[in-house]
Design a protein around this motif. Structure first.
Motif, PDB file in Angstrom:
ATOM      1  N   ILE A 121       0.848  -1.186   0.000  1.00 28.29           N
ATOM      2  CA  ILE A 121       0.000   0.000   0.000  1.00 28.29           C
ATOM      3  C   ILE A 121       0.888   1.242   0.000  1.00 28.29           C
ATOM      4  CG2 ILE A 121      -1.738   1.336   1.250  1.00 28.29           C
ATOM      5  CD1 ILE A 121      -2.816  -1.174   2.436  1.00 28.29           C
ATOM      6  N   ILE A 122       0.544   2.197  -0.863  1.00 25.52           N
ATOM      7  CA  ILE A 122       1.220   3.494  -0.901  1.00 25.52           C
ATOM      8  C   ILE A 122       0.291   4.522  -0.262  1.00 25.52           C
ATOM      9  CG2 ILE A 122       2.238   5.270  -2.368  1.00 25.52           C
ATOM     10  CD1 ILE A 122       2.632   3.119  -4.511  1.00 25.52           C
ATOM     11  N   PHE A 123       0.794   5.234   0.729  1.00 27.38           N
ATOM     12  CA  PHE A 123      -0.031   6.224   1.423  1.00 27.38           C
ATOM     13  C   PHE A 123       0.285   7.641   0.966  1.00 27.38           C
ATOM     14  CE2 PHE A 123      -0.856   2.792   4.405  1.00 27.38           C
ATOM     15  CZ  PHE A 123      -2.185   3.027   4.731  1.00 27.38           C
ATOM     16  N   CYS A 124      -0.784   8.387   0.683  1.00 27.93           N
ATOM     17  CA  CYS A 124      -0.692   9.814   0.405  1.00 27.93           C
ATOM     18  C   CYS A 124      -1.458  10.562   1.496  1.00 27.93           C
ATOM     19  CB  CYS A 124      -1.280  10.146  -0.964  1.00 27.93           C
ATOM     20  SG  CYS A 124      -0.313   9.486  -2.347  1.00 27.93           S
ATOM     21  N   ARG A 125      -1.093  11.809   1.701  1.00 27.60           N
ATOM     22  CA  ARG A 125      -1.717  12.588   2.767  1.00 27.60           C
ATOM     23  C   ARG A 125      -3.101  13.104   2.373  1.00 27.60           C
ATOM     24  NH1 ARG A 125       2.566  15.216   3.937  1.00 27.60           N
ATOM     25  NH2 ARG A 125       2.180  16.974   2.545  1.00 27.60           N
ATOM     26  N   THR A 126      -3.287  13.371   1.085  1.00 25.78           N
ATOM     27  CA  THR A 126      -4.554  13.949   0.634  1.00 25.78           C
ATOM     28  C   THR A 126      -5.155  13.133  -0.499  1.00 25.78           C
ATOM     29  OG1 THR A 126      -3.503  15.348  -1.044  1.00 25.78           O
ATOM     30  CG2 THR A 126      -3.699  16.255   1.198  1.00 25.78           C
ATOM     31  N   LYS A 127      -6.472  13.314  -0.703  1.00 26.10           N
ATOM     32  CA  LYS A 127      -7.121  12.604  -1.811  1.00 26.10           C
ATOM     33  C   LYS A 127      -6.631  13.129  -3.155  1.00 26.10           C
ATOM     34  CE  LYS A 127     -11.316  15.412  -1.229  1.00 26.10           C
ATOM     35  NZ  LYS A 127     -12.732  15.363  -0.806  1.00 26.10           N
ATOM     36  N   ALA A 128      -6.311  14.432  -3.224  1.00 27.74           N
ATOM     37  CA  ALA A 128      -5.764  14.977  -4.469  1.00 27.74           C
ATOM     38  C   ALA A 128      -4.416  14.334  -4.782  1.00 27.74           C
ATOM     39  CB  ALA A 128      -5.620  16.496  -4.359  1.00 27.74           C
ATOM     40  N   GLY A 129      -3.609  14.131  -3.736  1.00 23.79           N
ATOM     41  CA  GLY A 129      -2.319  13.476  -3.927  1.00 23.79           C
ATOM     42  C   GLY A 129      -2.468  12.045  -4.398  1.00 23.79           C
ATOM     43  N   ALA A 130      -3.448  11.335  -3.853  1.00 22.47           N
ATOM     44  CA  ALA A 130      -3.690   9.949  -4.255  1.00 22.47           C
ATOM     45  C   ALA A 130      -4.158   9.875  -5.707  1.00 22.47           C
ATOM     46  CB  ALA A 130      -4.723   9.304  -3.325  1.00 22.47           C
ATOM     47  N   GLN A 131      -5.050  10.778  -6.092  1.00 23.01           N
ATOM     48  CA  GLN A 131      -5.560  10.799  -7.465  1.00 23.01           C
ATOM     49  C   GLN A 131      -4.441  11.114  -8.457  1.00 23.01           C
ATOM     50  OE1 GLN A 131      -8.513  13.776  -6.551  1.00 23.01           O
ATOM     51  NE2 GLN A 131     -10.206  12.362  -6.903  1.00 23.01           N
ATOM     52  N   THR A 132      -3.620  12.094  -8.113  1.00 23.76           N
ATOM     53  CA  THR A 132      -2.518  12.475  -8.999  1.00 23.76           C
ATOM     54  C   THR A 132      -1.519  11.347  -9.152  1.00 23.76           C
ATOM     55  OG1 THR A 132      -2.741  14.804  -8.384  1.00 23.76           O
ATOM     56  CG2 THR A 132      -0.635  14.131  -9.338  1.00 23.76           C
ATOM     57  N   LEU A 133      -1.170  10.698  -8.046  1.00 27.41           N
ATOM     58  CA  LEU A 133      -0.186   9.622  -8.104  1.00 27.41           C
ATOM     59  C   LEU A 133      -0.704   8.447  -8.937  1.00 27.41           C
ATOM     60  CD1 LEU A 133       2.549   8.558  -7.253  1.00 27.41           C
ATOM     61  CD2 LEU A 133       1.504   7.663  -5.168  1.00 27.41           C
ATOM     62  N   GLU A 134      -1.993   8.131  -8.813  1.00 28.43           N
ATOM     63  CA  GLU A 134      -2.565   7.057  -9.619  1.00 28.43           C
ATOM     64  C   GLU A 134      -2.381   7.348 -11.107  1.00 28.43           C
ATOM     65  OE1 GLU A 134      -6.834   4.737 -10.287  1.00 28.43           O
ATOM     66  OE2 GLU A 134      -6.783   6.692  -9.312  1.00 28.43           O
ATOM     67  N   LYS A 135      -2.677   8.582 -11.514  1.00 30.06           N
ATOM     68  CA  LYS A 135      -2.523   8.958 -12.931  1.00 30.06           C
ATOM     69  C   LYS A 135      -1.059   8.891 -13.369  1.00 30.06           C
ATOM     70  CE  LYS A 135      -6.531  12.059 -12.907  1.00 30.06           C
ATOM     71  NZ  LYS A 135      -6.971  13.486 -12.915  1.00 30.06           N
ATOM     72  N   GLN A 136      -0.164   9.350 -12.501  1.00 29.67           N
ATOM     73  CA  GLN A 136       1.257   9.349 -12.849  1.00 29.67           C
ATOM     74  C   GLN A 136       1.801   7.932 -13.027  1.00 29.67           C
ATOM     75  OE1 GLN A 136       2.527  11.676  -9.456  1.00 29.67           O
ATOM     76  NE2 GLN A 136       2.959  13.480 -10.741  1.00 29.67           N
ATOM     77  N   LEU A 137       1.390   7.015 -12.152  1.00 32.54           N
ATOM     78  CA  LEU A 137       1.872   5.634 -12.257  1.00 32.54           C
ATOM     79  C   LEU A 137       1.282   4.930 -13.479  1.00 32.54           C
ATOM     80  CD1 LEU A 137       1.908   4.447  -8.519  1.00 32.54           C
ATOM     81  CD2 LEU A 137       3.837   5.141  -9.952  1.00 32.54           C
ATOM     82  N   LYS A 138       0.010   5.177 -13.740  1.00 32.34           N
ATOM     83  CA  LYS A 138      -0.607   4.565 -14.918  1.00 32.34           C
ATOM     84  C   LYS A 138       0.047   5.067 -16.201  1.00 32.34           C
ATOM     85  CE  LYS A 138      -5.101   3.235 -13.050  1.00 32.34           C
ATOM     86  NZ  LYS A 138      -6.561   3.484 -13.014  1.00 32.34           N
TER      87      LYS A 138
END
Length: 374
Positions: A249-266
């Motif tokens: 599991i990768i943890f981000c502090r904010t939902k915006a951070g989680a959404q951005t990271l998902e797009k970047q990894l994809k």
């Protein structure tokens, strides 16, 4: 011998505990269970996630239940649907070899209320609920709490941080009028929670506080690497590629951070899915099914969205963004190294964040190993 017998837990539950490798009580269990079995009056337990709170209150509840009385006798309130499901599942496991059937029902938002009302018409001894759904059921007169003797608030601080204070006040106002015992469990004690304690719990409520140095799983290796913000995603993608088929599991502090990271990894052809507050329940369930069934190896989560996630065999937890609250580091890292297995917790930090690593080491009495960027 199972050490829970020494705390007064009956043999009808011991076999299930042993089968689930629950042999030696944690500190919160040692201090809470004898009191809750003997008296069951108002109780405050301050302990982190992952310290065994469900068994600390769940076993006394099960032992107090009268299986012959086909009515709700205990109520557990939790902040999230996932945690409610997890609690109900664990209580069910504890009763596998019980002398008589004890029925637990979980009710929560995100599922049709009519379906849940239908389930509550069956014999039910314990209800596990999220605050909002319980209010809905009470307002519809669809749940009978006349015979409830115990109400548990689990992860009480999270309920308040998620905006449920008015609902909690309303629930406790109702259960207090029925002279129920209130057992409150929380990792922290913010001011709003102290107000609830003063208003709804007895002045002589028994309190147990577990010190932070006793809560960190010793099977977890704690690491950190320094990564500049501009290069962080590239370092992460190389790290994930090296993990091959290991899940984490990768943890981000904010939902915006989680959404951005998902797009970047994809964008880098790395299969990862994020769960966060903006994700609808159907999509959240889909992502969790993929992750639990091992069809998805990498889950991105925020601290709140991860409450109640219980997934075995996670090799690592990665802190892509360090948490705002120190307690969340324990919540996060405790997702790995479960059931006696090894795991590691790795934090990606900018040079300016090194002081936070020192703070975590000092407060939680753990040591971090510095690793080189991949």
């Amino acid at each position: 011998m199972n050490n829970f017998q020494e705390l007064g837990i009956e043999n009808q539950f011991i076999q299930a505990l042993t089968e689930n490798n629950i042999i030696t009580p944690t500190e919160i269990q040692q201090k809470a269970i004898p009191f809750l079995l003997a008296t069951g009056t108002d109780f405050i337990g301050q302990a982190q996630t992952g310290t065994g709170k469900t068994a600390a209150y769940g076993l006394p509840i099960l032992q107090h239940v009268n299986p012959d009385l086909k009515q709700i006798q205990a109520l557990v309130i939790s902040p999230t649907r996932e945690l409610a499901q997890q609690i109900a599942k664990q209580l069910f496991k504890f009763t596998k070899y019980a002398d008589k059937k004890i029925f637990t029902e979980a009710v929560y938002g995100g599922e049709k209320i009519d379906v849940q009302i239908g389930k509550l018409r069956r014999p039910t001894h314990i209800v596990v609920s999220t605050p909002g759904r319980l209010i809905d059921l009470l307002e519809r007169n669809a749940i009978n709490l006349e015979n409830v003797k115990t109400v548990v608030l689990d992860e009480a601080d999270e309920m308040l941080s998620m905006g449920f204070k008015a609902d909690v006040d309303k629930i406790l106002g109702y259960t207090n009028s029925k002279k129920c015992n209130t057992w409150l469990f929380s990792a922290t004690m913010p001011g709003a929670l102290k107000e609830i304690i003063e208003q709804f719990l007895a002045e002589d409520a028994f309190k147990v506080e577990i010190s932070k140095e006793h809560i960190v799983n010793q099977a977890i290796a704690h690491q950190y690497l320094i990564a500049d913000i501009k290069d962080k995603v590239n370092v992460l993608s190389r790290f994930l590629t090296q993990q091959e088929d290991r899940r984490g599991i990768i943890f981000c502090r904010t939902k915006a951070g989680a959404q951005t990271l998902e797009k970047q990894l994809k964008a880098k052809n790395i299969s990862a899915e994020a769960i966060h507050g903006d994700l609808g329940q159907r999509d959240r369930d889909r992502v969790m099914r993929l992750f639990k069934s091992k069809r998805l190896q990498i889950l991105i989560a925020t601290d709140i969205s991860a409450r109640g996630i219980d997934v075995d065999n996670l090799a690592y937890v990665l802190h892509y963004q360090l948490p705002d609250q120190l307690e969340y580091y324990t919540h996060r890292s405790g997702r790995t190294a479960r059931a006696g297995k090894q795991g590691f917790s790795i934090a990606f930090v900018a040079p300016s964040e090194l002081s936070k690593i020192n703070d975590i080491e000092r407060e939680l009495k753990i040591s971090f190993e510095k690793v080189d960027a991949i």
